[in-house]
Enzyme design. Structure first.
Site, short mmCIF file in Angstrom:
data_model
loop_
_atom_site.label_atom_id
_atom_site.label_comp_id
_atom_site.label_asym_id
_atom_site.label_seq_id
_atom_site.Cartn_x
_atom_site.Cartn_y
_atom_site.Cartn_z
N ASP A 268 0.86 -1.18 0.00
CA ASP A 268 0.00 0.00 0.00
C ASP A 268 0.90 1.24 0.00
OD1 ASP A 268 -2.17 1.64 -0.10
OD2 ASP A 268 -3.20 0.79 1.62
C1 NOJ Z 1 -4.04 3.91 -0.11
C2 NOJ Z 1 -5.21 2.99 0.12
O1 NOJ Z 1 -5.10 2.37 1.39
C3 NOJ Z 1 -5.35 1.91 -0.93
O2 NOJ Z 1 -6.53 1.20 -0.71
C4 NOJ Z 1 -5.32 2.52 -2.30
O3 NOJ Z 1 -5.49 1.52 -3.27
C5 NOJ Z 1 -4.00 3.25 -2.47
N1 NOJ Z 1 -3.88 4.30 -1.49
C6 NOJ Z 1 -3.85 3.84 -3.87
O4 NOJ Z 1 -4.68 4.91 -4.03
#
Ligand code: NOJ
Length: 745
Positions: free
Chosen positions: A291
């Site tokens: 993430d």
């Molecule tokens: C952070 C989020 O937790 C995740 O779910 C998301 O896909 C990514 N950012 C990319 O935007």
């Protein structure tokens, strides 16, 4: 350039004699496809280029976290990037792809990712809302449409589905998942993966899915986003793992790590989670993306000295691609050269990433998704918008309907629409992709445009969603007094759901309840339309409103979907995928809890209870009313005693006793009465959504196998145990029609 030509030539040779064209979901997981092609590419890549494939950057559009390096175009040109996210449209993705393909030494195409959570341009209900439909066909359909639109806008990859089970209403991201139940969540995970990926990733209308966030992100302490998770291994496996397992079985191509820790180790640095469990035990052959900057966050978590150490931990853990952190780009070459990281780990990660690029057909034609004509012809097709309206209305849950005030079918008088959510087009819900507010239908618009003849609708806002300004209440009261019925649109703003949107209070915010009190004092009947991203504690509304419709955030067609239900063009059929508490103090509250050694006995003080609150939720999991009424009878189980390997057959008669056709979600719950470890008081083990005409009855049957009854036993084996079982069938998790069976040793 030279190498790119080499690649193309060798690929034409390999692809033309390969038999992989007819791959299906099962072979998708094999990890053997394209092996020769990938070997030949790896053989010509430098270590820097390999690390480049493991690096992902956001474009400057839709940035959702700290932007570490905005200079992503020069990184692409230097071969330092394997994937870009938050860049879309056929034109822009072509422009970036051109840099990767024509200006780098290897010419390896980029893979473009984006958060297509509940729609790309045509926006569907937030995922929690869509889960309330319990309708796997429409859930698959919405993901399919989202994939068609996203892929036409140059995207190859969605960071969805979010399959995090959550029992935490304070957590804003509960809106992105399928609710509190591992069984329902597993079925929905499969539907979503199928919808996004279709049968064959080579089909240019599909995108690779990403099951996220691995794992247990849905249970942060106090519901505060990114906070510590501290759960047992058994809970991890029995509650949080099942939807991931099923997404893997459905062939999901990628998995994203979670921000949280598990057992003292942040998920992104956990070799136990990423390699031992996900890649080895569950045999996941796709690639793992971290993430957003979660590798860098290993430093503040306190398990890495600096970002270099963090990169080392993450790559050894098995994280294949670094989202936005730049830690692999900055450190991995050196870590390999210093002998801190084995080159084989890097090669393995690159293999996994290239395999997905091959499956998407990007080596055959890197621009195949970037076609402006297709984009124009695809985005927001009328049939997609119509599907959004249908999926929206199927996601609505009727929570209360005293004296059958709804539907307003034969109404001729004046309707007052009041409340801060009545005339806004901010109804798309959090994480609404590239959705456009201008296309969204507000409740006011929907009610006006679909109103029966002779009905007039006037609107007054009354108050805002979240502040304490009460100056508009008098005007709202005056409107109510001139009207026959009030529709009161209350709830949260859409920004109160999603990432970094935890709430410490889960009631109706701001001065909205003061508005409710003032309207209540007029004596006019009140139909509450709720818009919100999480379960809310609304005991006063439950007591005093005449009707309540839970509409979540329904997306592009929200106003029309709600109007269909209010005016009776559609009979509501949604059921809650998550428990609604009476008060915050009950949280966590979920239907599949344990019995305890002192289960509630209202006559006994020393039992598990509150002094000042009931143990019961306001609305239980699986609950939802209809404009008709359903009855259950003739519950039978084929035999009283079974062998472990036999199928258990349960049947029931469901009848529509009303004078209107309607859909019912028939639910089967089971309790394993004595286990080697404690077992939940009930567990959902089957459901069917059926349509019954007025007066019609149907017999339904459910089949249970030992797989359905398996759990993590005392010895940590995942299996069913013999013994006595009780089951219930009905229209919610509090169903009372019950039976028993036994499984012999
Ligand atoms: C952070 C989020 O937790 C995740 O779910 C998301 O896909 C990514 N950012 C990319 O935007």
């Amino acid at each position: 350039m030279k190498y790119y030509i080499f690649l193309i030539l060798s690929l034409i040779l390999f692809v033309s004699c390969s038999t992989e064209e007819s791959e299906d979901v099962k072979t998708f997981q094999s990890g053997q496809e394209y092996r020769t092609q990938i070997d030949s590419i790896l053989a010509i890549m430098t270590l820097e280029e390999k690390v480049g494939q493991m690096t992902q950057f956001t474009s400057s559009w839709d940035v959702t976290g700290p932007a570490i390096d905005e200079n992503y175009k020069s990184h692409i040109k230097a071969g330092r990037v394997g994937s870009v996210f938050n860049a879309h449209s056929a034109g822009y993705t072509r422009e970036l792809q051109k840099i990767a393909v024509e200006e780098t030494r290897t010419g390896i195409p980029l893979i473009f990712g984006y958060d297509v959570i509940h729609g790309f341009k045509t926006i569907f209900p937030i995922s929690l809302g869509e889960a309330a439909s319990w309708d796997l066909e429409i859930i698959e359909q919405s993901s399919r449409i989202a994939a068609c639109e996203a892929s036409a806008a140059g995207l190859h990859w969605t960071f969805a589905p979010m399959v995090d089970v959550s029992r935490e209403p304070r957590w804003g991201r509960i809106s992105e998942g399928a609710g509190e139940d591992p069984y329902l969540g597993s079925k929905i995970a499969v539907a979503r993966v199928r919808g996004f990926q279709g049968d064959d990733l080579k089909d240019i209308t599909t995108v690779v899915a990403c099951a996220k966030h691995f794992i247990a992100y849905g249970e942060p302490q106090a519901g505060r986003d990114y906070h510590t998770v501290d759960i047992s291994e058994r809970t991890l496996r029995d509650i949080f793992l099942p939807p991931f397992k099923m997404a893997l079985e459905a062939g999901v191509g990628t998995v994203m790590t979670a921000f949280n820790e598990y057992d003292g180790m942040p998920a992104t640095g956990s070799r136990y989670l990423l390699t031992d469990l996900l890649k080895d035990e569950l045999n996941f052959k796709g690639f793992i993306v971290t993430d957003y900057t979660s590798i860098n966050e290993l430093v503040p978590h306190g398990v890495a000295r600096d970002e270099k150490d963090a990169a080392r931990l993450a790559v050894i853990a098995g994280a294949d691609m670094d989202m936005q952190g730049g830690t692999y780009m900055e450190n991995l070459v050196q870590l390999v050269e210093e002998g801190e990281v084995d080159l084989a780990l890097v090669d393995e990660a690159v293999r996994r990433i290239l395999e997905i690029k091959f499956k998407l057909g990007l080596f055959e034609d890197p621009y195949r998704y970037s076609d402006e004509d297709r984009e124009k012809a695809t985005i927001m097709k009328p049939e997609y918008v119509e599907a959004a309206r249908n999926i929206g209305r199927k996601s609505i849950v009727l929570l209360k309907n005293d004296s059958a005030i709804l539907p307003l079918e034969n109404i001729t008088g004046r309707i007052a629409l009041i409340g801060p959510l009545g005339n806004t087009n901010e109804v798309l819900g959090s994480w609404h992709g590239a959705g456009n507010y201008d296309h969204a239908v507000s409740l006011f618009k929907g009610l006006k445009e679909n109103a029966p003849k002779g009905v007039s609708i006037q609107y007054a806002k009354g108050v805002d969603v979240a502040n304490n300004d009460r100056s508009g209440i008098d005007q709202a009261v005056a409107l109510a007094l001139q009207s026959d019925v009030v529709i009161l649109a209350l709830g949260e703003s859409e920004h109160m759901g999603g990432e970094a949107a935890s709430r410490a209070q889960i009631g109706i915010p701001g001065a909205q309840m003061a508005l409710f009190d003032a309207i209540k004092a007029t004596g006019k009947p009140i139909i509450v339309v709720l818009m919100n991203s999480r379960p809310l504690a609304i005991p006063q509304l439950d007591e005093q409103a005449d009707a309540i419709l839970e509409t979540w955030f329904l997306g592009t067609q929200a106003g029309n979907s709600i109007a269909d239900v209010i005016y009776g063009k559609y009979n509501p059929s949604g059921k809650l995928p998550v428990t609604f508490p009476r008060s915050l103090g009950q949280v966590p509250i979920y239907y599949n809890s344990k019995n305890t050694g002192r289960p509630l006995n209202p006559m006994e003080k020393y039992t598990s209870r509150f002094l000042d609150e009931s143990n019961d939720p306001l609305y239980p999991f699986g609950y939802g009313l209809s404009y008709t009424s359903f009855g259950y009878s003739d519950l039978t189980v084929e035999k009283a005693t079974y062998q472990m390997d036999e199928e258990i057959r349960i049947s029931v008669k469901v009848s529509n006793f009303g004078d209107r056709k309607g859909e019912e979600v028939v639910q089967l719950y089971v309790r394993d009465l004595v286990g080697s470890v404690t077992r939940p008081v009930r567990e959902l083990k089957g459901f069917q959504k059926i349509l019954l005409e007025p007066g019609q009855s149907r017999f339904l049957s459910f089949v249970l196998t030992q797989k359905d009854l398996a759990f993590t036993t005392k010895s940590m084996e995942f299996k069913a145990e013999p013994g006595d079982f009780k089951f219930w069938v009905g229209g919610s998790s509090t169903a009372d029609l019950t039976g028993n069976f036994n499984i012999e040793k």
